[in-house]
Design an enzyme around this catalytic site. Structure first.
Site, short mmCIF file in Angstrom:
data_model
loop_
_atom_site.label_atom_id
_atom_site.label_comp_id
_atom_site.label_asym_id
_atom_site.label_seq_id
_atom_site.Cartn_x
_atom_site.Cartn_y
_atom_site.Cartn_z
N ASP A 171 -8.66 46.50 -6.50
CA ASP A 171 -7.36 46.02 -7.22
C ASP A 171 -6.76 47.31 -6.97
O ASP A 171 -5.67 47.62 -6.54
CB ASP A 171 -7.62 45.79 -8.59
CG ASP A 171 -5.99 45.58 -9.29
OD1 ASP A 171 -5.27 44.97 -8.59
OD2 ASP A 171 -5.97 45.86 -10.43
N HIS A 255 -0.23 42.24 -3.87
CA HIS A 255 -0.33 41.51 -4.98
C HIS A 255 0.71 40.36 -4.86
O HIS A 255 0.52 39.42 -5.74
CB HIS A 255 0.35 42.47 -6.23
CG HIS A 255 -0.53 43.22 -6.99
ND1 HIS A 255 -1.23 44.34 -6.40
CD2 HIS A 255 -1.28 43.09 -8.05
CE1 HIS A 255 -2.27 44.88 -7.06
NE2 HIS A 255 -2.24 44.09 -8.14
N HIS A 258 -1.71 37.94 -3.79
CA HIS A 258 -2.62 37.64 -5.04
C HIS A 258 -1.74 36.46 -5.95
O HIS A 258 -2.28 35.33 -6.26
CB HIS A 258 -3.04 38.69 -5.82
CG HIS A 258 -3.40 38.11 -7.27
ND1 HIS A 258 -2.50 38.11 -8.37
CD2 HIS A 258 -4.69 38.06 -7.89
CE1 HIS A 258 -2.95 37.83 -9.44
NE2 HIS A 258 -4.50 37.74 -9.08
N HIS A 272 -9.27 38.67 -10.24
CA HIS A 272 -7.94 39.20 -9.77
C HIS A 272 -8.18 40.38 -8.57
O HIS A 272 -7.50 40.13 -7.64
CB HIS A 272 -7.47 39.96 -10.92
CG HIS A 272 -6.01 40.63 -10.84
ND1 HIS A 272 -4.96 40.34 -10.55
CD2 HIS A 272 -6.08 42.14 -10.43
CE1 HIS A 272 -3.87 41.14 -10.38
NE2 HIS A 272 -4.63 42.38 -10.32
#
Length: 359
Positions: A171, A255, A258, A272
């Site tokens: 991340d 992101h 994601h 995540h």
């Protein structure tokens, strides 16, 4: 390109030290907090509750429910008003922190965060990622007030699962690639953006250099400086990127990928940070940065970060690809901050090319 630039640089107080949680009551007393709601996780709370200090003030412990949703926030906001709490403590990972911040914003109470892992920068940032009851990401809300305290005991995080630290590394690695995709387009960089860029570059540098040694600390349960550095990179440095850069430093392609994957139920089993790490590679493929992908692959393989959908345990149909691509390219998605013109067809093409490239 003109985007919002409001500096939300840091929590009001941040402290990392051995046995930091033992000072919690003094932090509460300095804030004149006498009655607190304590939100916590399930597995994480079972692992750390013996470290949570005895508090002489009035307190109520509640499992947060497993997700940061509008309904959960409303539920705990109502509880705060009914019980007249004057502070909130969130103990756990990113979703607990996000829910605690969201509730605190709704009822105008101070929020103190005690992270139990370093899988995201959620403990540091003044925003919450909101999901629906089906675990589909809806949006993120940015708050006008920072958290009041982040209190970190690295010895507690040392006991967190190895895979969660790795997900945090994935991340945080995105901070450089996503912010660079945006900031590199600027002819003039405000000082705030320069701070964000420095922090993002430092994220990449520390993670590539020290992640392996940090994971050795988890494997041996022996603290080392690399572990502390990676913890602070995943939480503090990562939070600084968006904190100083705002929309120039928050998220871009990785992101958005994601968030788009969350429309597929099969993605919910993945952490995540793993999905973001995959999103980095999709973003780099969109940018035609094949050399950078090649440079990253040994690091990904060493940490067992996913390099393709197969690594994520996902097998997409054409309908799945279309659903993901359309969500990734929805109006307002941060993927459109990239310099390339992003369309669903391009996203599908680059996702499929990445599958071939990484096998």
């Amino acid at each position: 390109m003109t985007k919002q630039l409001i500096v939300r640089g840091a929590p009001q107080e941040y402290e990392l030290k051995k046995e930091a949680w033992k000072s919690l009551e003094s932090h509460l007393n300095r804030r004149n907090i006498k009655k607190v709601l304590i939100l916590h996780g399930e597995k994480s709370w079972a692992a750390v509750k013996t470290y949570f200090p005895e508090l002489s003030i009035t307190k109520a412990f509640h499992y947060y429910g497993g997700q940061c949703t509008d309904s959960a926030a409303e539920k705990f906001a109502s509880l705060c008003m009914e019980e007249q709490f004057d502070g909130i403590i969130a103990v756990g990972g990113g979703k607990v922190a996000d829910l605690g911040k969201f509730v605190a914003y709704k009822v105008h109470l101070p929020i103190l965060i005690l992270p139990t892992l370093a899988a995201t920068c959620a403990a540091y940032t003044p925003l919450s990622v909101i999901y629906d009851e089906a675990d589909v990401m809806l949006r993120y809300d940015i708050f006008p007030k920072a958290s009041d305290l982040v209190l970190i005991d690295p010895a507690i995080i040392l006991q967190s699962p190895r895979e969660l630290m790795i997900a945090g590394i994935g991340d945080t690695l995105a901070k450089w690639y996503e912010s660079h995709a945006i900031i590199s387009q600027l002819e003039v960089k405000p000082v705030e953006v320069q701070v964000a860029e420095f922090a993002a570059k430092k994220c990449r540098e520390i993670l590539l250099e020290k992640s392996t040694e940090a994971l050795v600390a988890i494997d041996t349960q022996e603290m080392n400086q690399a572990f502390i550095d990676v913890v602070e990179t995943n939480i503090l440095l990562a939070g600084m990127v968006g904190g100083f850069g705002d929309e120039y430093g928050r998220t871009a392609g990785a992101h958005s990928i994601h968030d788009a994957l969350t429309v597929l139920p099969d993605s919910h089993q993945q952490l995540h940070g793993n999905k973001v790490a995959y999103g980095i590679l999709v973003q780099l493929m969109i940018e035609d940065e094949l050399t950078e992908i090649k440079n990253l692959l040994p690091f990904y393989h060493q940490l067992k970060l996913p390099t393709n959908l197969v690594d994520l345990g996902m097998h997409l149909t054409e309908e799945d690809y279309q659903a993901v691509a359309e969500r990734a390219c929805a109006p307002g998605e941060m993927i459109h901050l990239m310099k390339e013109t992003i369309t669903p067809d391009l996203v599908i093409q680059k996702m499929k090319t990445l599958e071939e490239f990484t096998r």
